[in-house]
Design a protein around this motif. Structure first.
Motif, PDB file in Angstrom:
ATOM      1  N   TYR A 291       0.291 -33.253  84.873  1.00 26.67           N
ATOM      2  CA  TYR A 291       0.921 -32.505  83.786  1.00 26.67           C
ATOM      3  C   TYR A 291       2.433 -32.532  83.939  1.00 26.67           C
ATOM      4  O   TYR A 291       2.967 -32.333  85.036  1.00 26.67           O
ATOM      5  CB  TYR A 291       0.418 -31.062  83.785  1.00 26.67           C
ATOM      6  CG  TYR A 291       1.067 -30.218  82.712  1.00 26.67           C
ATOM      7  CD1 TYR A 291       0.628 -30.275  81.390  1.00 26.67           C
ATOM      8  CD2 TYR A 291       2.139 -29.389  83.012  1.00 26.67           C
ATOM      9  CE1 TYR A 291       1.232 -29.529  80.409  1.00 26.67           C
ATOM     10  CE2 TYR A 291       2.759 -28.627  82.033  1.00 26.67           C
ATOM     11  CZ  TYR A 291       2.298 -28.702  80.727  1.00 26.67           C
ATOM     12  OH  TYR A 291       2.916 -27.958  79.747  1.00 26.67           O
ATOM     13  N   ASP A 292       3.123 -32.771  82.829  1.00 29.57           N
ATOM     14  CA  ASP A 292       4.583 -32.703  82.851  1.00 29.57           C
ATOM     15  C   ASP A 292       5.079 -32.165  81.517  1.00 29.57           C
ATOM     16  O   ASP A 292       4.303 -31.838  80.615  1.00 29.57           O
ATOM     17  CB  ASP A 292       5.191 -34.074  83.157  1.00 29.57           C
ATOM     18  CG  ASP A 292       5.051 -35.068  81.993  1.00 29.57           C
ATOM     19  OD1 ASP A 292       4.359 -34.748  81.000  1.00 29.57           O
ATOM     20  OD2 ASP A 292       5.627 -36.167  82.072  1.00 29.57           O
ATOM     21  N   ASN A 293       6.398 -32.060  81.386  1.00 30.73           N
ATOM     22  CA  ASN A 293       7.031 -31.563  80.165  1.00 30.73           C
ATOM     23  C   ASN A 293       7.901 -32.636  79.520  1.00 30.73           C
ATOM     24  O   ASN A 293       8.922 -32.327  78.890  1.00 30.73           O
ATOM     25  CB  ASN A 293       7.868 -30.316  80.475  1.00 30.73           C
ATOM     26  CG  ASN A 293       7.010 -29.123  80.856  1.00 30.73           C
ATOM     27  OD1 ASN A 293       6.142 -28.705  80.099  1.00 30.73           O
ATOM     28  ND2 ASN A 293       7.246 -28.583  82.051  1.00 30.73           N
ATOM     29  N   ASP A 294       7.519 -33.909  79.706  1.00 24.39           N
ATOM     30  CA  ASP A 294       8.228 -35.039  79.093  1.00 24.39           C
ATOM     31  C   ASP A 294       9.721 -35.036  79.396  1.00 24.39           C
ATOM     32  O   ASP A 294      10.552 -35.321  78.531  1.00 24.39           O
ATOM     33  CB  ASP A 294       7.984 -35.062  77.581  1.00 24.39           C
ATOM     34  CG  ASP A 294       6.537 -35.350  77.232  1.00 24.39           C
ATOM     35  OD1 ASP A 294       5.899 -36.101  77.988  1.00 24.39           O
ATOM     36  OD2 ASP A 294       6.031 -34.810  76.230  1.00 24.39           O
ATOM     37  N   GLY A 295      10.052 -34.687  80.641  1.00 28.54           N
ATOM     38  CA  GLY A 295      11.445 -34.742  81.080  1.00 28.54           C
ATOM     39  C   GLY A 295      12.229 -33.464  80.874  1.00 28.54           C
ATOM     40  O   GLY A 295      13.407 -33.400  81.235  1.00 28.54           O
TER      41      GLY A 295
END
Length: 427
Positions: A291-295
């Motif tokens: 899971y990430d926050n797109d940078g």
């Protein structure tokens, strides 16, 4: 007696000063910070924190700008906006042509930090407002500067004003290049410009595709592959084919009292020091979901009431085990928090004895996405350390620009946000 001028000495000086002046002027049309005491700059549509900085023309949308001044105290900062073309060059319109209000305004909302080791003043601004209202669609640059000194901005930020009159339909597919089918994401899209009465699409319409809102990972389209009436088709086999990259790495520093995600050690004394866990290359052949926050980054403090004011700053130490491919290889650590800039502040140092790149960044508490960029000479490689997969979740922004015959500026007439997993328009 005539005065002799040593041209061999003065000509290089002249050209250096001319180059420096032009370079500095150009950075004023980018996402830039010009003073080391200005930190944690963010600009987004106020409806959603961290969103792409775009608003509708003559709508109720507003943008929220925030930043910290580590020098503390209270200063009088002013701001203005300037209209640009799709290449972020000034449109050379007078302010009265693109503003239906005043040319500049003061930032009146500022508050002091509380219960922090690092003292700072937090500034905040929402616009359009009663004093600053754009009346044309297009690209804009927001400039913040000390009152009465607009030629010396402390920061600049790009944003967009759209007048949605062009329809956009898009899909994301694997690359047409067989060698890139497992690593790249290909965008095919149509633009319906029927309501615009376009007479020459090749000269009047341009489209821009951004990956995760990044200007450094983008492609400008100047010619559609096919034209059917008012429908422009951008389906060329070689264009809008992006490496999918990998999910961003991230660390969680919502608290300085105990370790969060990817945090190894925390030291608190006269300053906050945070040691992150060691990183390694992610260039493995198979995709692994993370899971990430797109940078993106989000300022948070679980031990306070208002992270804008009580989130503290810390020295964050990054380390990457990586063997450089050439003696001239350099590694940078980037994310939205530093606008993906490859400069001295984001460049990592190399310890050859340990085979490790390391860096120290001064950041505010919160959740941060980041990744590593390899640079060999002038060649920039976004995927050598991070890997690239078709399955990676990315946002793509499609922007449609229109410059009618005889017009002096480019309008922004279409916008759509796509997600490589969800595949639908999000805004």
């Amino acid at each position: 007696m005539p005065v002799k001028i040593n041209l061999s000495f003065w000509l290089p000086c002249f050209f250096y000063l001319l180059f420096f002046k032009n370079a500095k002027a150009q950075t004023q049309y980018q996402n830039s910070v010009f003073q080391p005491n200005i930190k944690t700059v963010d600009l987004f549509n106020a409806q959603q924190e961290g969103s792409f900085p775009i608003i509708g023309l003559h709508s109720n949308d507003v943008l929220l700008l925030s930043f910290d001044d580590l020098n503390g105290g209270s200063k009088t900062y002013s701001y203005t906006i300037e209209h640009c073309d799709a290449d972020w060059k000034p449109s050379n319109l007078s302010p009265s042509e693109y503003l239906q209000s005043f040319n500049e305004d003061r930032i009146m909302d500022y508050r002091y930090s509380s219960n922090t080791i690092q003292k700072y003043t937090h500034y905040q601004l929402t616009f359009p407002n009663y004093n600053i209202v754009p009346k044309l669609s297009g690209n804009y640059v927001l400039k913040v500067y000390p009152e009465g000194n607009p030629q010396q901005p402390i920061l600049t930020r790009r944003f967009y004003v759209v007048d949605n009159r062009a329809g956009i339909a898009a899909v994301i597919a694997p690359s047409n290049n067989v060698a890139n089918r497992t690593s790249n994401q290909k965008l095919n899209f149509n633009v319906d410009v029927t309501p615009l009465n376009v007479t020459n699409p090749y000269a009047e319409v341009r489209t821009l595709v951004l990956q995760n809102g990044r200007n450094d990972v983008s492609q400008m389209n100047t010619r559609p592959q096919f034209i059917q009436g008012g429908l422009l088709q951008y389906t060329d086999l070689q264009t809008n084919d992006f490496p999918g990259g990998n999910e961003f790495r991230r660390f969680d520093l919502r608290t300085l009292l105990s370790g969060g995600e990817h945090v190894d050690k925390i030291y608190r004394d006269t300053a906050n020091t945070v040691m992150l866990m060691n990183d390694r290359p992610l260039d493995q052949p198979n995709y692994t979901f993370q899971y990430d926050n797109d940078g993106n980054f989000f300022i948070r403090n679980t031990n306070g009431r208002d992270p804008r004011l009580d989130a503290d700053y810390a020295h964050i130490y990054f380390s990457l085990f990586y063997t450089p491919t050439t003696p001239n290889s350099t590694v940078f650590i980037t994310g939205k928090f530093n606008n993906y800039n490859l400069d001295e502040s984001s460049q990592m140092k190399y310890d050859a004895a340990k085979g490790i790149f390391y860096s120290n960044l001064y950041l505010k508490q919160g959740i941060y996405d980041y990744h590593y960029v390899l640079k060999n000479g002038n060649e920039i490689d976004q995927t050598a350390i991070n890997g690239s997969h078709f399955e990676t979740e990315n946002d793509y922004q499609i922007l449609v620009y229109y410059k009618r015959a005889g017009s002096r500026y480019e309008e922004l007439v279409g916008y759509q946000l796509l997600n490589s997993v969800k595949g639908n328009s999000l805004r």
